[in-house]
Structure formats: C-alpha cells, structure tokens
Design a protein around this motif. Sequence first.
Motif, mmCIF file in Angstrom:
data_model
loop_
_atom_site.group_PDB
_atom_site.id
_atom_site.type_symbol
_atom_site.label_atom_id
_atom_site.label_comp_id
_atom_site.label_asym_id
_atom_site.label_seq_id
_atom_site.Cartn_x
_atom_site.Cartn_y
_atom_site.Cartn_z
ATOM 1 N N ASP A 199 1.607 -2.984 16.759
ATOM 2 C CA ASP A 199 0.628 -2.715 17.816
ATOM 3 C C ASP A 199 -0.252 -1.529 17.438
ATOM 4 O O ASP A 199 0.157 -0.375 17.552
ATOM 5 N N GLU A 200 -1.441 -1.821 17.005
ATOM 6 C CA GLU A 200 -2.409 -0.796 16.604
ATOM 7 C C GLU A 200 -1.815 0.243 15.669
ATOM 8 O O GLU A 200 -1.999 1.446 15.853
ATOM 9 N N SER A 203 -0.928 -5.095 24.225
ATOM 10 C CA SER A 203 0.347 -4.355 24.225
ATOM 11 C C SER A 203 1.333 -4.990 25.193
ATOM 12 O O SER A 203 2.542 -4.984 24.956
ATOM 13 N N GLN A 254 2.651 1.141 19.776
ATOM 14 C CA GLN A 254 1.334 1.777 19.781
ATOM 15 C C GLN A 254 1.518 3.284 19.999
ATOM 16 O O GLN A 254 0.835 4.096 19.390
HETATM 17 MG MG LIG Z 1 -2.483 -1.672 23.509
#
Ligand SMILES: [Mg+2]
Lengths: 254, 481
Positions: free
Chosen positions: A170-171, A41, A85
Amino acid sequence: MLTIKNLHASIEGTPILRGINLEVKAGEVHAIMGPNGSGKSTLASVLAGREEYEVTEGEVTFKGKDLLDLAPEDRAREGVFLAFQYPVEIPGVSSTNFLRTAINQVREYRGLEALDAVKFLTMMKEKMKLVEIDQKLLSRSLNEGFSGGEKKRNEIFQMAMLEPTLSILDETDSGLDIDALRIVSNGVNQLKSKDNATIVVTHYQRLLDYIVPDYVHVLYKGRIVKSGTKELALELEEKGYDWIKEAIDSEATV
Amino acid sequence: MSKDNQILEELTSKEYEHGWSVNFEADEAPIGLNEEIIRWISAKKEEPEWLLEWRLKAFKTWQSMTEPTWANVTYPKIDLQSLRYYSAPKQNNKPKSLDEVDPELLQIYERLGINLNEQKKLQGIAVDAVLDSVSVATTFKGTLSKLGIVFCSFSEAVKEHPELVKKYLGSVVPMTDNYYAALNSAVFSDGSFCYIPKGVRCPMELSTYFRINAANTGQFERTLIVAEDEAYVSYLEGCTAPQRDENQLHAAVVEIYAAKNAEVKYSTVQNWFPGDKNGKGGIYNFVTKRGICAGDHSKISWTQVETGSAVTWKYPSCILKGDHSIGEFYSVAVTNNYQQADTGTKMIHIGKNTKSRIVSKGISAGKSQNSYRGQVQVMKRADNARNFSQCDSLLMGDRCGAHTFPYIDINNSSAKVEHEATTSKIGEDQLFYCNQRGISTEDAVALIVNGYAKEVLNQLPMEFAVEAQKLLALTLEGSVG
Ligand SMILES: [Mg+2]
Ligand SMILES: Nc1ncnc2c1ncn2[C@@H]1O[C@H](COP(=O)(O)OP(=O)(O)OP(=O)(O)O)[C@@H](O)[C@H]1O
C-alpha cells in the motif's frame, strides 16, 4: 490464487467498498490506482482482516480457502502480507525480536520447526542485502523514530523475511527517495516468482517502471471502474482521473 | 460492544499457577494478637531479652496507631485478631545442613521450580527459602562465609550475629514508622539477613524465596541487608502463595544499609496470589521497604515487578544521606481483574550532589486499579540534588484505572527535578500490525507489554528477567484490549 467477488465493505455504517471484483493469479503483478479516498487502503485492510471494517456482501477466496472466514493472523500465516501505508511503531520491541516471533508463529502454523537463533540470523543477513537495510535499524525499536522512508523499507524487509504468497503493497513508494525507490523495487522484483503474486497500490506511474504490472486497475468510489495493462498507468499519468470520474459520474446520473 | 470489550469478555484469564498447598504438621501459635502471643513467638525462637523488649515496645506503639487510609485502595477491614501470627513446619531437630532438611519441605520448593540442592543449583545464586514463618534452608553458605559474607535466616542472625542485628534492626525503618511496620516489628517471624563486609563484592546473587503455605496465617518477614564500605551485593526476592478463598495478610519490612561507596541492588518479582477473576481471595501485601545510602558515593537500586496480590501497598524508598549518593527505583506493576495496587517510591535527598531516578511502568487490565504514588523530597542542605521521574501507564480495556500521585517537596533552589508522565492504551493498530505478521493477539500483547516494560526488566538479573517476562504475559493472559 485470489478471487474477489462483488465485495462490499463499510466502516461505522458508511459503505466504502461497493462491489469489487478482482482475480489475481500466481505469478501476476496487479497495480491498483485511484484518487485519494477511493478505497484502496480499505480494500487492503479488508483483505488483511482488519475488524473495524464490516464486509456486507461478497466473497474472497485465497488458495481455495474462504479468506474472510480466517482470523487476521491466520491470513498472514496462509501467506497474505500487507505492507502498510502507515507502519505502526512498537516501542521497546526490536525489529529482530518482532520478526522472530512472527516467523516462528507462521512456521508453527505450517507445521515447521522454529528457526533457531543462528538460522534466523543467517536468513536475516541474506534478506537485509536484498533491500539494503542497515543492521542498526533492525536493533532499534520497531519503526520507532524511523524516517518515513526507513519505515517503508522495513516493510519490504519484513516481506522478504516472511516470504508471502500474496503481497499487498500500500503506497510503499510514497516517502522513498529516488535511490530507495529503485532499491526497494529491485527487492520486490527479486522476491517475485511464478508461485506468488503482488498487488501494488500506488499513485505514481514511476513505481510501475520498476515493478512492471501485468494489469492496472482504477478504483473509484469503491469500485474498479477501469482495468487495463501498464499503458493505462501512463495514460492516467498524462490525463489524470477527471476523464474517468466524469464518465462514471455521468453514468451514475443517467 | 467495542472490540476491546468483546475480547475482554471472551477470554478468561489463566488461573494462578502456584495455587496449591501442602498439608504437613505445623508448629503454630494460637490465633489472635496480644502481648502473650508476642512472648510466645519470641520464646519459640529462643530470642534474647532485648529483642523481646523491642517487640513489646513495637506492639505498644502499634496499639496506639490506626490503619492508614490514604492509599487508593479499598478492601474490607482486616480482623487482625482472627489471624495466626506464627506457623512453622514441624522439624524435629533444627537442620544443620541441607541434607537434614525435611525432603517434603524441599519438595515444596522443587514444585515452585526452585532447587535448593547446591550442586544442582544454577551457578551464581544463593537461596534462602522461607516457608510461612521460618527459613527452611539457605544454600551456598560455605562459599559465602569464606568471604566473610553472612547470608542466613533472620533468626539465625539473631543467634549468631546479635551485635549486627542489634545495631541495624530498625535503624532504617523505625518500629514507629507506620502501622504495618509497627505490626511487623512486634510479630515478625523470620526473613533473611545479609551482611557484606568492607571491600567485598558478593560473587553471586543472593535470593530469598517466600512462600505462604498455611491458611489464616499472616506472613511478617523481616529482611535486613547491610553493605559496608566498598561492598556490593545484588539481592533477589521472589514469592508465591496458595490459592485460597479468604484473603491473607502479608506485611514485610525490608531495611537496607549502604555505607561509603557501597552498592546494593534489590530486585523483587512479586507473584503472590492475586485473587480469582471475580476478585475473591488473594494476598494483602502491605510492605515497608527502605534503604539508606548512609555513606558518600553509595548507591541503592530497587527494581520490582509486581504482578500478584489482591491489594498492594508498597513504596520502596531511598534516604540519600551520603554526599553523591544515588537512589534508583524501577518498577513494573501489573494489575488485572480486581487487583489494586498503590505503589511507588520516596526519594529523600539529604546529602549534596545526590541523584535519584524513578522509572515506573504501570499496566492495568480488567477492572483493576493501578496507582503510582511517589515523593521526591530535597532537603535544605542537599545542594545540586537531581531527580528524574518517568511514570508511564498502559491501559488495556476501558474498565480499569491508572492514577499518578507525584509529590514534590523542594527546599533547596539548586535542585533539578524532572517529572514525565504518559498514559497510553495498547492500540488496535499495534495489535493488528502484529496479527498481520502472523502473531496471535495473546502473543502480541505479551510482546507489546514486554517492550513497554523493557527499561525496567533490563535492570533485573538475567534469570529473573526471563521469569518476569513470562509472568507479565501470564498475568495479562486473556485481558486484551
Ligand atoms: Mg490509502
Ligand atoms: N472510520 C471511518 N468512518 C467513515 N469513513 C471512513 C472511516 N475510515 C475511512 N473512511 C473513509 O473511507 C474512504 C476510503 O479510504 P481509504 O483509506 O481506503 O482511501 P485510499 O484510496 O487508500 O486513499 P489514499 O489514496 O489517500 O491513501 C475515505 O473517504 C475515508 O475518509
């Protein structure tokens, strides 16, 4: 399109990224994996221009420009998109209003005319189909009270609207149910072209069955310690990170 | 230095845009305050004897009062003897219609974006324009009078409808109410008067526009709104003043009377000169606004967007006397630089099944101080009174202050009073999220602030809401944090 050379970054004096090298070409999909806290991240935030992070070394060029020299909003206007995220809530501001402001500022930067309400709504309708997002969700305050999955879906909807050249997810898969994962992945795939590129940060091989990466990188302690093709993800799924960690940590002690 | 402070330092706030003044000949009272001046004003306005008596009585009361100090504001003592209490643009003959109004005066309003020419005016808003001490022009009078609606300057009402003025003047805000109300009662110059007869729904927004032009002149306007049984009116008030180094005093009184089943909506967008970014100059705004829901099932709703003034002291209130009556207060108060605001409301529940709702959104930036002060009072016979209060504060940067002073006084056990309060800061996270989508920080602040204030802005009539949104953004320009 994106070249990262020896990137070091720290937060409040703590080094997090310790020499990242990465080359992303148009049309490519790169997956970044790695244990919790390895700096995935952070890398995404540094690329997007979050100011808490201090870049202490290295350079990043994006479409020939020095990315690190640009303000966060200008990076976005140049075509960098980050699907967060943890998407942020903005009470009282509808997704629709938010996106319209965003799109028109991006267009202004690019010397394009502002979209009028009709054109904007038409575009919205079209992109809504792509990620099968409900109109009702978009008239509510941005992300406020959205479920985890709804937030993620909304991120990809925004990506579809903004048509970025480099998307960093991000995820995005975490928090999505099985159907949503498929739908959102399909959306991402449909947005893919030979002119744009995608970096997906994920913990799960499952996502990569849908969004098939050209390269897979493992980030550990702020460095890319292993790169490979999609088979690497399968191997990680099977063996976990320990074998990589051990190799790196023993190297470091030698 | 944190990022917040850095941005605060880097960006300077945008200058106040209405900071110009116009030189024209004026009819002025001598400087100072005494019985003679009051007689002078009353004579100038050709007032009846009873009104002069009323003013003099107010003056006597005022002399025995002292300036209140309980508000959370500080300012140097105002020398009331150094002010001028009357200033009117010279017009040779009283204009009978808009065509006769001095074009130069009309131009002042044009410059403020207010067109007084009826045919050109936006449909649906009648305007009374008050410059310094007098009303310059009132539009749409003909249309309104066909319905029996009276909408004119206060002075004109004294001449044309003395019985109405006499009946209601001071009936909601007695001259003895407080220091500034007493002062206003003694020296008030002009303002708007509005009367909606029984059963009439006013078909357009009524609007008064106050402009202070002359230097060293206090503005003391008096507004009186009366809605008879089943009547409805939506009233708007806007204001600006030139940019001057010295502070100017503004002490208005607004009274609203709502009879049975009547409804009055009163909206203000206050944009007096706030002083420069070093805190020099600006308007002292000490206003008394109060409405009485006298009849059963009546409703009074205050909506205010306070962006200007150096010091604001203002508590629009509702006396809920009629059974089932409803009082509402929606407020956005923004302070930046060195501004100070102490504002809020009072809801006094007297009748049975009365309801009140308070939504206050404070926004503080720069080195400003922003206080909410609200009182909810439930009297003995107010069975089943209900109040809901929501007081939110938004801070930008770490050099400003937000304060909440709720007073609750309940004398009936069936009352239900709820109070919610939150304090938040514009988050770095929110700003970065917006930036990441291509939105500049300045616009991100505007977006977030307007979102925050939405519940209040939604109460405003359309044209005003758009204006108010722009004003909020403008007031906060350069105050990111
Ligand atoms: Mg992360
Ligand atoms: N303000 C801070 N001060 C010190 N360390 C921090 C700060 N913010 C983040 N970190 C640390 O930086 C490291 C990298 O965090 P990052 O969020 O980039 O990890 P990640 O790879 O995305 O992990 P995850 O898989 O859990 O999302 C973590 O160890 C985190 O604790």
